[in-house]
Design a protein around this motif. Sequence first.
Motif, PDB file in Angstrom:
ATOM      1  N   GLU A  12      -6.777   0.003  -5.193  1.00 28.80           N
ATOM      2  CA  GLU A  12      -7.610  -0.954  -4.517  1.00 28.80           C
ATOM      3  C   GLU A  12      -8.000  -2.196  -5.311  1.00 28.80           C
ATOM      4  OE1 GLU A  12     -11.071   1.377  -3.608  1.00 28.80           O
ATOM      5  OE2 GLU A  12      -9.996   2.452  -2.015  1.00 28.80           O
ATOM      6  N   THR A  13      -7.937  -2.254  -6.588  1.00 25.83           N
ATOM      7  CA  THR A  13      -8.215  -3.192  -7.486  1.00 25.83           C
ATOM      8  C   THR A  13      -7.372  -4.247  -7.560  1.00 25.83           C
ATOM      9  OG1 THR A  13      -9.801  -1.879  -8.853  1.00 25.83           O
ATOM     10  CG2 THR A  13      -8.954  -3.804  -9.869  1.00 25.83           C
ATOM     11  N   LEU A  14      -5.807  -3.854  -7.658  1.00 27.59           N
ATOM     12  CA  LEU A  14      -4.862  -4.760  -7.383  1.00 27.59           C
ATOM     13  C   LEU A  14      -4.514  -5.321  -6.014  1.00 27.59           C
ATOM     14  CD1 LEU A  14      -2.606  -2.694  -9.834  1.00 27.59           C
ATOM     15  CD2 LEU A  14      -4.182  -4.747 -10.459  1.00 27.59           C
ATOM     16  N   GLN A  15      -5.205  -5.132  -5.202  1.00 24.03           N
ATOM     17  CA  GLN A  15      -5.143  -5.948  -3.981  1.00 24.03           C
ATOM     18  C   GLN A  15      -6.146  -6.950  -3.987  1.00 24.03           C
ATOM     19  OE1 GLN A  15      -4.222  -3.471  -0.166  1.00 24.03           O
ATOM     20  NE2 GLN A  15      -4.825  -1.778  -1.697  1.00 24.03           N
ATOM     21  N   PRO A  16      -5.879  -8.198  -3.540  1.00 20.68           N
ATOM     22  CA  PRO A  16      -4.721  -8.801  -2.840  1.00 20.68           C
ATOM     23  C   PRO A  16      -3.459  -9.226  -3.585  1.00 20.68           C
ATOM     24  CG  PRO A  16      -6.154 -10.437  -2.597  1.00 20.68           C
ATOM     25  CD  PRO A  16      -6.795  -9.193  -3.526  1.00 20.68           C
ATOM     26  N   LEU A  17      -3.501  -9.054  -5.066  1.00 18.76           N
ATOM     27  CA  LEU A  17      -2.471  -9.667  -5.901  1.00 18.76           C
ATOM     28  C   LEU A  17      -1.155  -9.078  -5.766  1.00 18.76           C
ATOM     29  CD1 LEU A  17      -2.104 -11.327  -8.496  1.00 18.76           C
ATOM     30  CD2 LEU A  17      -2.621  -9.405  -9.750  1.00 18.76           C
ATOM     31  N   TYR A  18      -1.327  -7.844  -5.155  1.00 20.61           N
ATOM     32  CA  TYR A  18       0.101  -7.132  -4.810  1.00 20.61           C
ATOM     33  C   TYR A  18      -0.316  -6.562  -3.445  1.00 20.61           C
ATOM     34  CZ  TYR A  18       1.226  -7.220  -9.683  1.00 20.61           C
ATOM     35  OH  TYR A  18       1.165  -7.777 -10.998  1.00 20.61           O
ATOM     36  N   ASP A  19       0.548  -6.337  -2.519  1.00 24.37           N
ATOM     37  CA  ASP A  19       0.559  -5.717  -1.178  1.00 24.37           C
ATOM     38  C   ASP A  19       0.265  -4.020  -1.864  1.00 24.37           C
ATOM     39  OD1 ASP A  19       2.983  -4.174  -1.309  1.00 24.37           O
ATOM     40  OD2 ASP A  19       4.062  -5.735  -0.539  1.00 24.37           O
ATOM     41  N   ALA A  20      -0.422  -3.510  -0.847  1.00 30.83           N
ATOM     42  CA  ALA A  20      -1.163  -2.166  -0.709  1.00 30.83           C
ATOM     43  C   ALA A  20       0.219  -1.156  -1.244  1.00 30.83           C
ATOM     44  CB  ALA A  20      -1.341  -1.392   0.458  1.00 30.83           C
ATOM     45  N   HIS A  21       1.544  -1.318  -0.854  1.00 32.97           N
ATOM     46  CA  HIS A  21       2.633  -0.508  -1.280  1.00 32.97           C
ATOM     47  C   HIS A  21       2.785  -0.671  -2.708  1.00 32.97           C
ATOM     48  CE1 HIS A  21       6.151   1.983  -1.377  1.00 32.97           C
ATOM     49  NE2 HIS A  21       6.647   1.006  -1.898  1.00 32.97           N
ATOM     50  N   GLU A  22       2.977  -1.979  -3.306  1.00 30.04           N
ATOM     51  CA  GLU A  22       3.368  -2.142  -4.502  1.00 30.04           C
ATOM     52  C   GLU A  22       2.238  -2.190  -5.763  1.00 30.04           C
ATOM     53  OE1 GLU A  22       5.370  -5.952  -7.140  1.00 30.04           O
ATOM     54  OE2 GLU A  22       4.578  -6.190  -5.098  1.00 30.04           O
ATOM     55  N   ALA A  23       1.102  -2.063  -5.251  1.00 26.92           N
ATOM     56  CA  ALA A  23      -0.345  -1.949  -5.817  1.00 26.92           C
ATOM     57  C   ALA A  23      -0.048  -0.456  -6.091  1.00 26.92           C
ATOM     58  CB  ALA A  23      -1.392  -2.319  -5.152  1.00 26.92           C
ATOM     59  N   ALA A  24       0.133   0.588  -4.947  1.00 28.66           N
ATOM     60  CA  ALA A  24       0.009   1.842  -5.269  1.00 28.66           C
ATOM     61  C   ALA A  24       1.150   2.383  -6.216  1.00 28.66           C
ATOM     62  CB  ALA A  24       0.440   2.676  -3.826  1.00 28.66           C
ATOM     63  N   ALA A  25       2.324   1.822  -6.114  1.00 26.87           N
ATOM     64  CA  ALA A  25       3.454   1.914  -6.947  1.00 26.87           C
ATOM     65  C   ALA A  25       2.905   1.653  -8.261  1.00 26.87           C
ATOM     66  CB  ALA A  25       4.479   0.975  -6.579  1.00 26.87           C
ATOM     67  N   ILE A  26       2.185   0.614  -8.704  1.00 22.07           N
ATOM     68  CA  ILE A  26       2.175   0.137 -10.179  1.00 22.07           C
ATOM     69  C   ILE A  26       1.026   1.239 -10.471  1.00 22.07           C
ATOM     70  CG2 ILE A  26       0.908  -1.552 -11.488  1.00 22.07           C
ATOM     71  CD1 ILE A  26       2.056  -3.751  -9.562  1.00 22.07           C
ATOM     72  N   ALA A  27       0.061   1.664  -9.793  1.00 21.63           N
ATOM     73  CA  ALA A  27      -1.188   2.428 -10.024  1.00 21.63           C
ATOM     74  C   ALA A  27      -0.468   3.984 -10.487  1.00 21.63           C
ATOM     75  CB  ALA A  27      -1.781   2.966  -9.255  1.00 21.63           C
ATOM     76  N   LYS A  28       0.494   4.375  -9.689  1.00 20.80           N
ATOM     77  CA  LYS A  28       1.250   5.512 -10.232  1.00 20.80           C
ATOM     78  C   LYS A  28       2.013   5.532 -11.307  1.00 20.80           C
ATOM     79  CE  LYS A  28       1.410   7.254  -5.365  1.00 20.80           C
ATOM     80  NZ  LYS A  28       2.163   7.344  -4.127  1.00 20.80           N
ATOM     81  N   ALA A  29       2.625   4.532 -11.666  1.00 15.99           N
ATOM     82  CA  ALA A  29       3.553   4.228 -12.584  1.00 15.99           C
ATOM     83  C   ALA A  29       2.936   4.243 -13.983  1.00 15.99           C
ATOM     84  CB  ALA A  29       4.558   3.105 -12.441  1.00 15.99           C
TER      85      ALA A  29
END
Length: 286
Positions: A12-29
């Motif tokens: 949630e914090t990384l949106q809207p810098l990234y779209d939801a899918h990419e933000a979730a991928a960054i969070a998991k990685a």
Amino acid sequence: MTIREYTRHITETLQPLYDAHEAAAIAKAYLQARLALPAHELVLRGNDTLSAAKIRQFDNELLLLQQGTPLQYVSGEAEFYGLNFHVTPDVLIPRPETEELVDLIVRAHVHCPTLRIWDVGTGSGCIAVALAKHLPQAEVFASDISERALDVARANAEANKVAVTFARHDMLDTANLPFGDTHFGLLVSNPPYIPAALRSTMHPNVVAHEPHSALFVPDDQPLLFYEALALIGKHCLVPQGKVYAETFEGYHEELKQMFLSHGYADFKSWEDINGKRRMVCAEKMV
């Protein structure tokens, strides 16, 4: 806060810098790297509670991610061709396209009984180290203009338990080569190749954080580093030695003519997984 809750918090914090899918991928990685957990364990342990100390650390690093700092620079880690690499802002983050170049070379030369390779402009050392690891019969050399990049590359060679000979060298200096009279069967390079005019079209994270000297070339000299590579090869490649390089997709015909003009033959190019002509090879004539 649990792992699952903090994963959601990063997303949630990384949106809207990234779209939801990419933000979730960054969070998991990010959490996989910081908690040293494979992807499936991150899910299985989602209800585990994070300590207050870990949350403080993660919150500080999340500020960097919010500012657009690439995940690999925040974690200090990047995976490349099945190996782990340390990365800093002094080096490019290894890309999947470059893995394809390494794979092409490994497949073509895995059965060569002896081989001497020079990685010109090594950066993090990802190409040199991966080739040394997967072509154990090869003697691998690597150079870079940046001493800081060489420090990173040396550490990566040591961490991955391979022998690579490193030297500082500006690849545009084609008259003074760093390895003396050593001759090579292969030169390989991922040099700067993005025309400066395309800077505005690129993701701002790349432009803001990765070293420009390793990315961009002047618009009026798009083949600058490839011509240097061709000249280096004329000096130090054995007959039928090969130059492999990653390239910009728009200049393959010009690259072919340039290599032919310098006495090379059997110019080949390959598409990457996205259908872009990204890899080339030219053979030095006798």
